[in-house]
Design an enzyme around this catalytic site. Structure first.
Site, PDB file in Angstrom:
ATOM      1  N   HIS A 137      35.174  36.682  28.628  1.00  0.00           N
ATOM      2  CA  HIS A 137      34.545  36.281  29.881  1.00  0.00           C
ATOM      3  C   HIS A 137      34.081  37.463  30.715  1.00  0.00           C
ATOM      4  O   HIS A 137      33.265  37.313  31.622  1.00  0.00           O
ATOM      5  CB  HIS A 137      35.472  35.354  30.694  1.00  0.00           C
ATOM      6  CG  HIS A 137      36.623  36.045  31.354  1.00  0.00           C
ATOM      7  ND1 HIS A 137      37.888  36.068  30.820  1.00  0.00           N
ATOM      8  CD2 HIS A 137      36.709  36.729  32.515  1.00  0.00           C
ATOM      9  CE1 HIS A 137      38.706  36.729  31.632  1.00  0.00           C
ATOM     10  NE2 HIS A 137      38.004  37.146  32.666  1.00  0.00           N
ATOM     11  N   ASP A 167      39.478  34.354  24.015  1.00  0.00           N
ATOM     12  CA  ASP A 167      38.892  35.093  25.136  1.00  0.00           C
ATOM     13  C   ASP A 167      38.904  36.594  24.854  1.00  0.00           C
ATOM     14  O   ASP A 167      39.309  37.396  25.696  1.00  0.00           O
ATOM     15  CB  ASP A 167      39.631  34.785  26.441  1.00  0.00           C
ATOM     16  CG  ASP A 167      38.807  35.195  27.665  1.00  0.00           C
ATOM     17  OD1 ASP A 167      37.598  35.464  27.500  1.00  0.00           O
ATOM     18  OD2 ASP A 167      39.377  35.271  28.767  1.00  0.00           O
ATOM     19  N   SER A 245      40.929  41.776  34.197  1.00  0.00           N
ATOM     20  CA  SER A 245      40.599  41.074  32.961  1.00  0.00           C
ATOM     21  C   SER A 245      40.251  42.059  31.851  1.00  0.00           C
ATOM     22  O   SER A 245      39.411  42.935  32.016  1.00  0.00           O
ATOM     23  CB  SER A 245      39.391  40.160  33.174  1.00  0.00           C
ATOM     24  OG  SER A 245      39.788  38.917  33.647  1.00  0.00           O
TER      25      SER A 245
END
Length: 501
Positions: A137, A167, A245
């Site tokens: 993402h 992910d 992230s």
């Protein structure tokens, strides 16, 4: 490429968070979890085959190292003030800041429509040739990527491949200097309560280090970015914020054990990381630009306590086959709706969601022995998994009009009727096999189960039914509080539905 100037100016930490630290609509680290009602996955679905932007012409024989060169901490020694600083100093050079320019995202997300703009994330170097792991993402829908090292040198990055179900994304940049590499550890060996550190880029604050413990392992019912995932997340209370992230979660031996992926915005100290062992499983294929997923061809559910008792299982375990896709490897192997798959290639299925991951990562074409429970009896079957088909659509069989004058099962809210000859021939059923559901009452138990007019019920509690009268008698024998199950043909699909009456 050589070093370049930054194309974008990082956002100010004081500005409103835009799902990942970007100015306008990134999604980084606002991968806020949602508990899902149940992931009814097609086994080996490879639900999205890999999205690859650029495959590598020559992939290194060993894409990562597992031998830590960092100074480990003694797990039994008291934690000193300098212990974490030493690890952070040695491993920070392997952590990179990722600055992206994002295209507008056409699909509205959990946070509403996603615009374009810039965003920030984190990654870490796993190979001296400039291979970087991060979250999918972080780089999804980007048209430019910059990778910034801890010495402020900036390089242009490119996407090698992504795998949304974990992910994870693999990036590449061409460095003009020696690079520090982060070794990958063993996430299975992590202990709850073990110390871990996270290094990342929260709110654009480069190379921020936080420490905490492993709060839990194997968290499942989590949807990062609103999408179901295979990952069995590591939960940690090490502080993780937007911009973290894709950053590493590191154990006290100086090894990466997870990729920081999601946070629970409703709480504090609740972050989640994808276990590195799952990533290592698909990393060699990820480096080629395509992850080939294998396919068994069943949909599964958890085994309830009541069903486990009926099948004489010691506890609810395994994966309950809810549906077998026609022509699939499972169908060819003889798997039936209502079977409970207990082991896969000698690996026990302790949790029903283990099966999709194990099947999908089995090499295509390999034969695998399964132990399953059918009607309370253990049996063995061998399936040869196939590559996941690009078109999983099921060819529909035209349903016949239900016959009139069906028998009602009042407390279930449906009526059934005999099958006509044309339907029997179309479905390949014998003269005395099954009944057709002729009507389903709105709001009834049958509707809640997902029964539809035109469904053909071939078994009640694993026993064949030969007509409406036999069906009604079989249902009547099931007392309140006992399990009632149906094996169903729907067009060319094989389904299983069970509930406590």
């Amino acid at each position: 490429m050589g070093r370049t100037r930054p194309l974008f100016r990082p956002p100010c930490p004081g500005r409103p968070i835009c799902a990942g630290g970007g100015e306008v609509g990134g999604r980084l680290m606002r991968s806020i979890l949602r508990v899902r009602p149940g992931f009814l996955g097609v086994i080996a679905v490879g639900l999205s085959l890999l999205v690859a932007t650029e495959a590598i012409a020559e992939t290194p024989a060993h894409l990562w190292t597992e031998k830590s060169w960092a100074t480990p901490l003694d797990p039994d020694a008291p934690v000193s003030m300098r212990a974490f600083s030493r690890l952070a100093k040695e491993l920070s050079p392997a952590v990179v800041n990722i600055n992206v320019r994002k295209n507008p995202h056409p699909t509205p997300s959990f946070f509403g429509p996603q615009g374009g703009g810039s965003g920030l994330g984190t990654g870490f170097i796993i190979h001296k040739d400039g291979y970087v792991l991060t979250n999918n993402h972080v780089v999804r829908d980007t048209d430019a990527i910059q990778i910034k090292l801890d010495n402020d040198h900036v390089y242009t990055g490119r996407v090698v491949g992504t795998y949304p179900q974990l992910d994870v994304a693999l990036l590449k940049f061409d460095a003009k200097e020696a690079l520090t590499v982060a070794p990958l550890g063993d996430s299975e060996g992590l202990e709850i309560g073990e110390w871990v550190i996270a290094i990342g880029n929260p709110f654009g604050l480069s190379h921020t280090v936080t420490a905490g413990i492993v709060s839990a392992k194997g968290r499942r019912d989590i949807m990062a970015n609103g999408e179901p995932m295979y990952a069995r997340f590591i939960q940690t209370d090490a502080s993780i914020n937007p911009g973290n992230s894709g950053g590493p979660l590191i154990n006290i031996r100086g090894e990466v054990v997870g990729i920081n992926t999601a946070i629970n915005a409703a709480g504090q100290g609740i972050g989640f990381a994808v276990p590195v062992n799952m990533i290592k499983k698909i990393l060699p294929q990820l480096a080629t630009g395509k992850v080939s997923r294998s396919y068994l061809g069943v949909r599964v559910d958890p085994v309830s306590q009541d069903l486990a008792a009926k099948l004489r299982l010691d506890r609810p375990t395994g994966a309950l086959v809810r549906e077998v896709l026609s022509g699939s490897p499972a169908a060819k192997a003889g798997v039936h709706p209502g079977d409970v798959i207990l082991t896969w290639d000698d690996k026990p299925i302790d949790h029903w969601e283990d099966l999709p991951w194990l099947a999908s990562t089995t090499p295509t074409g390999q034969k695998v022995m399964m132990v399953l429970n059918r009607s309370g009896k253990e049996m063995r079957l061998t399936a040869q998994v196939a590559e996941y088909p690009t078109d999983i659509g099921l060819a529909a069989l035209a349903p016949s009009a239900p016959s009139p004058g069906g028998a009602s099962v009042a407390d279930l809210g449906m009526t059934v009727a005999p099958l006509d000859a044309a339907t029997r021939k179309q479905l390949g059923l014998g003269e005395r096999d099954g009944v057709m559901v002729s009507s389903v009452t709105a709001g009834s138990t049958a509707e809640q189960l997902g029964m539809r007019p035109g469904d053909v019920i071939t078994q009640v509690n694993y026993d064949p039914v030969s007509g409406p009268e036999a069906f009604h008698q079989a249902v009547a024998r099931v007392a309140a509080g006992d399990i009632l199950s149906f094996t169903i043909r729907r067009e060319n699909r094989y389904l299983f539905k069970a509930f406590t009456r």
